[in-house]
Design a protein around this motif. Structure first.
Motif, mmCIF file in Angstrom:
data_model
loop_
_atom_site.group_PDB
_atom_site.id
_atom_site.type_symbol
_atom_site.label_atom_id
_atom_site.label_comp_id
_atom_site.label_asym_id
_atom_site.label_seq_id
_atom_site.Cartn_x
_atom_site.Cartn_y
_atom_site.Cartn_z
ATOM 1 N N ARG A 76 -38.801 32.099 15.915
ATOM 2 C CA ARG A 76 -38.379 30.823 15.344
ATOM 3 C C ARG A 76 -36.878 30.830 15.136
ATOM 4 N NH1 ARG A 76 -41.643 27.135 11.802
ATOM 5 N NH2 ARG A 76 -40.248 25.377 11.943
ATOM 6 N N GLN A 77 -36.245 29.687 15.389
ATOM 7 C CA GLN A 77 -34.798 29.607 15.240
ATOM 8 C C GLN A 77 -34.425 29.237 13.816
ATOM 9 O OE1 GLN A 77 -34.448 26.821 18.680
ATOM 10 N NE2 GLN A 77 -32.751 28.155 19.194
ATOM 11 N N LEU A 78 -33.264 29.740 13.388
ATOM 12 C CA LEU A 78 -32.770 29.384 12.062
ATOM 13 C C LEU A 78 -32.285 27.945 12.072
ATOM 14 C CD1 LEU A 78 -30.696 32.536 11.130
ATOM 15 C CD2 LEU A 78 -32.962 31.901 10.352
ATOM 16 N N PRO A 79 -32.549 27.246 10.980
ATOM 17 C CA PRO A 79 -32.000 25.885 10.869
ATOM 18 C C PRO A 79 -30.502 25.959 10.648
ATOM 19 C CG PRO A 79 -32.987 26.541 8.800
ATOM 20 C CD PRO A 79 -33.272 27.653 9.775
ATOM 21 N N PRO A 80 -29.780 24.908 10.957
ATOM 22 C CA PRO A 80 -28.339 24.919 10.663
ATOM 23 C C PRO A 80 -28.114 24.948 9.160
ATOM 24 C CG PRO A 80 -29.040 22.752 11.404
ATOM 25 C CD PRO A 80 -30.227 23.653 11.552
ATOM 26 N N LEU A 81 -26.956 25.432 8.765
ATOM 27 C CA LEU A 81 -26.603 25.397 7.352
ATOM 28 C C LEU A 81 -26.239 23.964 6.997
ATOM 29 C CD1 LEU A 81 -24.342 28.536 7.180
ATOM 30 C CD2 LEU A 81 -26.702 28.298 6.418
ATOM 31 N N THR A 82 -26.754 23.507 5.875
ATOM 32 C CA THR A 82 -26.362 22.177 5.423
ATOM 33 C C THR A 82 -25.835 22.315 4.017
ATOM 34 O OG1 THR A 82 -28.561 21.758 4.572
ATOM 35 C CG2 THR A 82 -28.119 21.035 6.812
ATOM 36 N N VAL A 130 -26.985 35.373 7.824
ATOM 37 C CA VAL A 130 -27.941 34.357 8.206
ATOM 38 C C VAL A 130 -29.292 34.618 7.561
ATOM 39 C CG1 VAL A 130 -29.352 33.874 10.218
ATOM 40 C CG2 VAL A 130 -26.895 33.513 10.299
ATOM 41 N N GLY A 131 -29.723 35.885 7.554
ATOM 42 C CA GLY A 131 -31.004 36.233 6.956
ATOM 43 C C GLY A 131 -31.057 35.831 5.495
ATOM 44 N N ARG A 132 -29.969 36.093 4.813
ATOM 45 C CA ARG A 132 -29.925 35.716 3.412
ATOM 46 C C ARG A 132 -30.032 34.202 3.265
ATOM 47 N NH1 ARG A 132 -24.910 37.866 2.129
ATOM 48 N NH2 ARG A 132 -25.351 39.823 3.152
ATOM 49 N N PHE A 133 -29.312 33.504 4.114
ATOM 50 C CA PHE A 133 -29.334 32.054 4.035
ATOM 51 C C PHE A 133 -30.724 31.515 4.279
ATOM 52 C CE2 PHE A 133 -24.656 31.818 4.547
ATOM 53 C CZ PHE A 133 -24.446 31.062 3.423
ATOM 54 N N SER A 134 -31.455 32.145 5.190
ATOM 55 C CA SER A 134 -32.752 31.570 5.500
ATOM 56 C C SER A 134 -33.681 31.736 4.303
ATOM 57 C CB SER A 134 -33.343 32.199 6.753
ATOM 58 O OG SER A 134 -33.869 33.461 6.473
ATOM 59 N N ARG A 135 -33.542 32.835 3.574
ATOM 60 C CA ARG A 135 -34.383 32.968 2.384
ATOM 61 C C ARG A 135 -33.995 31.946 1.335
ATOM 62 N NH1 ARG A 135 -34.526 38.165 4.017
ATOM 63 N NH2 ARG A 135 -32.601 38.759 3.002
ATOM 64 N N VAL A 136 -32.696 31.739 1.202
ATOM 65 C CA VAL A 136 -32.230 30.723 0.263
ATOM 66 C C VAL A 136 -32.812 29.369 0.637
ATOM 67 C CG1 VAL A 136 -30.216 29.448 -0.513
ATOM 68 C CG2 VAL A 136 -30.135 31.932 -0.373
ATOM 69 N N ALA A 137 -32.780 29.092 1.934
ATOM 70 C CA ALA A 137 -33.273 27.794 2.376
ATOM 71 C C ALA A 137 -34.751 27.642 2.051
ATOM 72 C CB ALA A 137 -33.039 27.635 3.873
ATOM 73 N N ILE A 138 -35.531 28.706 2.236
ATOM 74 C CA ILE A 138 -36.957 28.619 1.933
ATOM 75 C C ILE A 138 -37.168 28.392 0.451
ATOM 76 C CG2 ILE A 138 -39.090 29.980 1.797
ATOM 77 C CD1 ILE A 138 -38.300 31.172 4.513
ATOM 78 N N ALA A 139 -36.403 29.122 -0.383
ATOM 79 C CA ALA A 139 -36.528 28.935 -1.823
ATOM 80 C C ALA A 139 -36.190 27.490 -2.174
ATOM 81 C CB ALA A 139 -35.616 29.909 -2.564
ATOM 82 N N TRP B 64 -30.370 33.393 20.425
ATOM 83 C CA TRP B 64 -31.376 32.317 20.358
ATOM 84 C C TRP B 64 -31.655 31.917 18.913
ATOM 85 C CZ3 TRP B 64 -34.388 28.753 22.628
ATOM 86 C CH2 TRP B 64 -35.595 28.390 21.998
ATOM 87 N N ARG B 65 -31.893 32.939 18.092
ATOM 88 C CA ARG B 65 -32.308 32.708 16.714
ATOM 89 C C ARG B 65 -31.228 32.025 15.888
ATOM 90 N NH1 ARG B 65 -33.968 35.116 12.072
ATOM 91 N NH2 ARG B 65 -32.038 36.291 11.966
ATOM 92 N N THR B 66 -29.981 32.435 16.108
ATOM 93 C CA THR B 66 -28.922 32.013 15.196
ATOM 94 C C THR B 66 -27.946 31.029 15.843
ATOM 95 O OG1 THR B 66 -27.470 33.882 15.753
ATOM 96 C CG2 THR B 66 -29.049 34.238 13.994
ATOM 97 N N ALA B 67 -28.328 30.439 16.969
ATOM 98 C CA ALA B 67 -27.407 29.539 17.689
ATOM 99 C C ALA B 67 -26.896 28.403 16.805
ATOM 100 C CB ALA B 67 -28.091 28.972 18.933
ATOM 101 N N SER B 68 -27.733 27.959 15.857
ATOM 102 C CA SER B 68 -27.296 26.845 15.007
ATOM 103 C C SER B 68 -26.134 27.258 14.095
ATOM 104 C CB SER B 68 -28.463 26.348 14.149
ATOM 105 O OG SER B 68 -28.833 27.343 13.213
ATOM 106 N N ARG B 69 -25.903 28.555 13.964
ATOM 107 C CA ARG B 69 -24.830 29.009 13.067
ATOM 108 C C ARG B 69 -23.529 29.276 13.805
ATOM 109 N NH1 ARG B 69 -27.977 30.381 8.530
ATOM 110 N NH2 ARG B 69 -29.737 28.986 8.727
ATOM 111 N N PHE B 70 -23.545 29.112 15.121
ATOM 112 C CA PHE B 70 -22.301 29.271 15.873
ATOM 113 C C PHE B 70 -21.362 28.132 15.507
ATOM 114 C CE2 PHE B 70 -19.796 27.799 19.533
ATOM 115 C CZ PHE B 70 -18.893 28.845 19.578
#
Lengths: 287, 189
Positions: A76-82, A130-139, B64-70
């Motif tokens: 699964r891809q990470l969502p963009p940071l918002t 990024v990993g940290r951010f994704s957990r933050v996003a889930i929380a 692939w996973r982190t492309a949105s963070r580029f």
């Protein structure tokens, strides 16, 4: 105006070469956040280092291409940071088994993120962040879901969703372990009628993860059934509804045993004791 | 914004924004453009082809996973991808598991290996030549500090030990050497 201590500033080169200790690196990154000059220099030296890598270009093994494509099907891809994650509760970090809208289909439901952290310092600095951010996003999403529940009088939802998140987390951990197993093998096969099956398996762990995606719709009362076949034995691994197999689903099996091939057949919705039709997919797993 | 903006970097920026939206064909373009550099760098740092393959695979999945963070404001796609690659390769070199992994991997994957066709373009060959030329323009201590750190994955105290030079000297030679490479290669000017 440079107010930079020369000592710290001089670390840009070593930082770009990943030649600092973990402690020094952390300190330097704290400094970097407040030093536009340093950030600029780091960016330029990174471009330079990237050109050094171009001197080392070498054709990768051909099988790597297929392995990467198979793995991204499970990733699964990470969502963009918002800037306002809480006000956008339907960000892509939500477990998508809840949503069945068609725009979700290219990120199949039940496909889970493959966690990075193989070793504590194993991931790239980028991926760590990024990993940290994704957990933050889930929380943030869980909080938003709880808020939505209070407003709409549907508080049961947040508990359900929390459980979905923890299930997805534990599956992600298992699949991550599976993919990093020393004897992992990955196979992709087309399914008759449409779609594909990706099998990731490790004999050492006795596990297999099978991802189905884009499979054809079936008449009412029919379903796809997965089989593990070994010499003289065929057993059911899972029954998957056609809609799940179309939008994307994943089966994680712990009892791979001495399975020599994986097959898929079309069976009555409740599943059969033995395959009753010709397989729409057959993949051999030579031992 | 520093950039070595060749047309292929602009193409990669576009491709990465599609990858962030789940576009597998765009990912394939990124793979074809970058897999050789990613694998080559991992190979240079790790030496062992099986480990390098594993690391390169992880890096491409990371892309692939982190492309949105580029973020193209922060650098080129090439620098972003190769920073991830170098970090992973160096981490692997330093992990105590490496020796153990090597044994099991080689055993598990010692079949004959087919390599992708080398798509060595004239452009890529010229680039490599330019890098070698610019490395030649550094002082010995600058060049060795940079190459031992970047290509061999040593920490700067290890480099100082190998070169029998003071820590502070090696630290600044790494920076001076890379800065000189930057100017010689025309990065961000």
């Amino acid at each position: 105006v440079r107010t930079v201590e020369p000592q710290v500033h001089a670390l840009t080169g070593a930082y770009v070469c990943h030649a600092l200790s973990a402690d020094e690196e952390r300190d330097f990154e704290l400094h970097l956040a407040q030093c536009p000059d340093c950030a600029m220099e780091v960016a330029e030296l990174r471009e330079t280092a990237a050109l050094l890598a171009m001197e080392a270009v070498q054709a990768p093994p051909r099988r790597m291409h297929a392995a990467v494509l198979a793995t991204i099907n499970l990733t699964r891809q990470l969502p963009p940071l918002t800037t306002a994650p809480v006000t956008r509760p339907m960000a892509a970090s939500a477990p998508s088994s809840f949503s069945s809208s068609s725009e979700e289909q290219q990120l199949p439901s039940n496909v889970v993120p493959i966690e990075q952290a193989r070793s504590r310092r194993g991931a790239s600095d980028h991926a760590n962040r990024v990993g940290r951010f994704s957990r933050v996003a889930i929380a943030g999403w869980a909080v938003a879901a709880a808020l939505a529940g209070v407003v709409g009088g549907l508080s049961v939802h947040s508990a359900v969703q929390d459980r979905q998140i923890s299930q997805a987390d534990s599956r992600a951990t298992q699949i991550s372990a599976l993919i990093s197993a020393s004897d992992v093998r990955i196979g992709v096969a087309k399914v008759t009628g449409g779609g594909s099956a990706t099998v990731v398996e490790s004999r050492a762990r006795g596990q297999a993860a099978i991802t189905l995606s884009g499979l054809a719709a079936l008449p009412a009362g029919k379903a796809y059934q997965l089989w593990f076949m070994s010499t003289g034995d065929t057993r059911s691994a899972a029954v998957v509804t056609a809609s799940a197999a179309k939008s994307g689903t994943q089966v994680l099996a712990d009892d791979l045993g001495d399975t020599a091939s994986v097959a898929i057949t079309v069976e009555p919705a409740g599943g059969s004791a033995r395959p009753t039709t010709a397989p729409v997919m057959l993949m051999s797993l030579p031992t | 914004v520093p950039s070595t903006a060749g047309p292929e970097q602009a193409v990669l920026v576009e491709a990465l924004s599609l990858v962030a939206r789940g576009d597998r064909e765009a990912f394939d373009r990124v793979y074809r453009e970058m897999a050789g550099a990613v694998f080559g760098l991992a190979r240079r740092v790790l030496r062992d082809p099986a480990l390098a393959e594993e690391v390169a695979q992880e890096v491409m999945v990371d892309v692939w996973r982190t492309a949105s963070r580029f973020d193209q404001a922060k650098g080129s796609p090439r620098a972003w991808i190769l920073t991830i690659a170098h970090r992973r390769a160096v981490d692997r070199v330093r992990s105590e598991q490496a020796a153990h992994d090597r044994e099991t991997k080689v055993a598990a994957r010692s079949n004959e290996i087919e390599y992708d066709e080398v798509s060595e373009t004239v452009e890529a060959r010229l680039e490599a030549q330019r890098v070698r030329h610019c490395l030649g323009g550094l002082t010995d201590l600058q060049r060795e500090s940079v190459t031992l750190a970047y290509y061999s994955g040593y920490t700067y105290p290890q480099v100082a030990e190998l070169l029998q030079a003071p820590l502070g000297t090696v630290k600044s030679r790494m920076r001076d050497g890379l800065t000189r490479m930057r100017d010689c290669l025309g990065v961000g000017r």
